[in-house]
Scaffold this motif. Structure first.
Motif, mmCIF file in Angstrom:
data_model
loop_
_atom_site.group_PDB
_atom_site.id
_atom_site.type_symbol
_atom_site.label_atom_id
_atom_site.label_comp_id
_atom_site.label_asym_id
_atom_site.label_seq_id
_atom_site.Cartn_x
_atom_site.Cartn_y
_atom_site.Cartn_z
ATOM 1 N N VAL A 39 31.422 35.309 92.861
ATOM 2 C CA VAL A 39 31.537 33.986 92.243
ATOM 3 C C VAL A 39 30.299 33.653 91.402
ATOM 4 O O VAL A 39 30.401 32.969 90.388
ATOM 5 N N GLY A 40 29.124 34.141 91.827
ATOM 6 C CA GLY A 40 27.921 33.917 91.026
ATOM 7 C C GLY A 40 28.037 34.518 89.640
ATOM 8 O O GLY A 40 27.681 33.883 88.639
ATOM 9 N N LEU A 259 22.297 28.547 89.398
ATOM 10 C CA LEU A 259 22.770 29.549 90.345
ATOM 11 C C LEU A 259 23.922 29.014 91.200
ATOM 12 O O LEU A 259 24.068 27.810 91.388
ATOM 13 N N VAL A 260 24.720 29.924 91.728
ATOM 14 C CA VAL A 260 25.718 29.584 92.745
ATOM 15 C C VAL A 260 25.071 29.823 94.100
ATOM 16 O O VAL A 260 24.467 30.873 94.345
ATOM 17 N N THR A 261 25.168 28.835 94.966
ATOM 18 C CA THR A 261 24.600 28.952 96.306
ATOM 19 C C THR A 261 25.706 28.840 97.352
ATOM 20 O O THR A 261 26.805 28.364 97.079
ATOM 21 N N LEU A 292 36.354 24.230 89.093
ATOM 22 C CA LEU A 292 35.220 24.081 89.999
ATOM 23 C C LEU A 292 33.911 24.279 89.240
ATOM 24 O O LEU A 292 32.960 23.507 89.405
ATOM 25 N N VAL A 293 33.858 25.309 88.410
ATOM 26 C CA VAL A 293 32.658 25.598 87.621
ATOM 27 C C VAL A 293 32.383 24.458 86.642
ATOM 28 O O VAL A 293 31.247 23.990 86.500
ATOM 29 N N LEU A 294 33.422 23.967 85.973
ATOM 30 C CA LEU A 294 33.239 22.988 84.907
ATOM 31 C C LEU A 294 32.994 21.570 85.426
ATOM 32 O O LEU A 294 32.471 20.731 84.689
ATOM 33 N N PHE A 295 33.315 21.303 86.684
ATOM 34 C CA PHE A 295 33.017 19.996 87.271
ATOM 35 C C PHE A 295 31.513 19.811 87.519
ATOM 36 O O PHE A 295 31.060 18.705 87.802
ATOM 37 N N ASP A 303 26.985 24.690 94.714
ATOM 38 C CA ASP A 303 27.116 25.183 96.083
ATOM 39 C C ASP A 303 28.592 25.442 96.363
ATOM 40 O O ASP A 303 29.396 24.512 96.400
ATOM 41 N N PHE A 304 28.936 26.693 96.560
ATOM 42 C CA PHE A 304 30.344 27.088 96.720
ATOM 43 C C PHE A 304 30.777 26.940 98.173
ATOM 44 O O PHE A 304 30.050 27.288 99.105
#
Length: 490
Positions: A39-40, A259-261, A292-295, A303-304
């Protein structure tokens, strides 16, 4: 409408002015192909895919390059573990990457170069740096001399003294300075190697992007992008090499996504807390991941969690429900009323606000707030029409105008709704049977009843009611009983 974007190099939001408008050159660092993308990776890929789509929508002619690192310590180690050639590993995960990109609707880059196809160009960059006194050979390795480039650290806002005190460096007895980084690594037994003026070896990680940008985009590009974790040392080292060699700015705008956490920790393979894209799109429609990314603003951390995916799924269903409302409204009786419906003007205002948000440092959360504001307006029109059992032609036309606007912009700029059809598949099946005047057999009737039960569980009552009504027109009556739904012919 001018476009403003945050430049990591200056630390400011600046007006975007390309080198040679309407042309725009963009390079983003791609994946190291030793495992499936997570996902990152997906966040960065979606962010720059949407940035590219937005610029193209605004009339720019974008040339987009994204590379593959197909020789690297991680790839070599994976190949040793599986007792196979490193290129077999690289090819496997490049193929996996393309499947993932197709699933999450990321457009292919105009050029997708591989390191192993650019060894000649990489060697030429290294030779040029040696000739200019910025690099040196030591025992078959070649290193960039950080002290020879006074501006080192300008991207990451670090100074050499801080770095020498313990930042990310690679110690080696062959280096003159602990901060110096490898441009060429001499061959080790059993590792892939190419001939060079310094003996057999392979490129260091930081040189490959410089060589590929020079070849495919030129010495100065408009936008260089990537994840925030690449600012140091990777992008810092790219700037040092490129600008030492040419004396020109390497990129006008440096754009980095947050970053995605997971639970506050960076998602990474080394920590083992990663979730692959395959796992996500096996459970959810790919549009939900994109939403989800664009929100979240592209520069903020994301944070996923699966709970957030569920929340986003509900938001996605609200959007689809509003779009599908058009087909239901078309079935209501219509009447004429005077004047133009105010929804027409609200749609035009929403479009302006949508693109104004994107033009202000690519503010996708604000753009989506505009979208869902319009969805609320559509719901007001629909609820009023359903309560009255009829709709004015002006309202219907305005609703359709809004739906077309949403589909056009969400599909063209955000890459959403690419497989959306105005009517659901169930409706099309029933409609075909009705128009053909065919008699439904028991197998198909039982299947339609089962589908209706499923959509009722999902609270998609407008679809379940549609199935019931269409079957009634075909002479099939459904009865909902405590023992389940039964059907009988009239």
């Amino acid at each position: 409408m001018s476009i403003r974007i945050y430049n990591t190099l200056t630390g400011k939001v600046e007006e975007f002015v390309p080198i040679d408008p309407p042309k725009v050159s963009i390079y983003t660092c791609g994946v190291t192909v030793y495992d499936d993308s997570h996902v990152g990776h997906g966040r960065s890929l979606i962010v720059f895919d949407v940035l590219r789509r937005f610029l193209e929508h605004m009339g720019y002619r974008v040339r987009f390059v994204r590379n593959f690192t197909d020789v690297d310590d991680k790839i070599i180690n994976r190949a040793l573990q599986e007792c196979m050639d490193f290129m077999t590993i690289a090819n496997r995960y490049i193929a996996s990457y393309y499947r993932d990109m197709e699933k999450i609707r990321v457009k292919p880059a105009d050029v997708e170069p591989r390191v192993t196809e650019h060894i000649k160009e990489i060697i030429e960059v290294i030779q040029g740096l040696i000739q200019k006194g910025y690099a040196y050979e030591s025992g078959g390795d070649v290193y960039f001399s950080v002290s020879a480039f006074p501006e080192y650290g300008k991207l990451s806002k670090r100074n050499i003294e801080e770095l020498e005190a313990g930042a990310r460096v690679e110690p080696s007895e062959k280096k003159r300075n602990p901060l110096d980084f490898a441009l060429w690594k001499s061959a080790k037994a059993g590792e892939p190697a190419w001939d060079s003026p310094w003996g057999p070896g392979r490129p260091g990680w930081h040189t490959e992007c410089v060589a590929m940008i020079f070849k495919h985009l030129g010495e100065t590009i408009d936008i260089h992008g990537g994840g925030l974790d690449l600012v140091f040392p990777h992008h810092e080292n790219e700037i040092a090499q490129a600008e030492a060699l040419t004396g020109k700015p390497f990129a006008r705008y440096w754009v980095h996504n947050g970053l995605v956490t997971v639970g506050g920790q960076k998602m990474s393979k080394s920590l083992g807390n990663y979730i692959t894209l395959k796992e996500v799109y096996s459970k959810y429609h790919p549009d939900i991941l994109r939403l989800l990314v664009l929100f979240t603003h592209y520069r903020s951390p994301l944070d996923f969690s699966w709970e957030k995916m569920e929340e986003t799924k509900r938001a996605y269903e609200r959007l689809i429900d509003a779009l599908e409302g058009l087909e239901l409204l078309k079935k209501l009786p219509t009447y004429e009323e005077r004047g133009t419906h105010p929804l027409f003007e609200k749609v035009k205002e929403a479009e302006e606000e949508f693109f104004r948000a994107l033009s202000d440092d690519f503010n996708t959360p604000q753009a989506l707030a505009v979208v869902y504001g319009l969805v609320s307006e559509l719901n007001k029109v629909r609820n009023k029409a359903f309560s009255e059992g009829r709709i004015s032609l002006q309202e219907l036309q305005a609703y359709e105008f809004a739906v077309n606007s949403l589909i056009k912009n969400l599909r063209g700029v955000f890459g959403l709704l690419e497989d959306y059809k105005p009517e659901c598949e169930v409706e099309r099946v029933v409609q075909r049977e009705l128009e053909a005047g065919q008699v439904l057999d028991e197998g198909l009737l039982n299947l339609l009843v089962e589908v209706r039960n499923l959509v009722r569980k999902e609270k998609l009552y407008h679809i379940s009611d549609l199935i019931r009504d269409k079957l009634k027109e075909l002479g099939i009556v459904l009865e909902d009983t405590p023992a389940g739904t039964k059907w009988k012919r009239q």
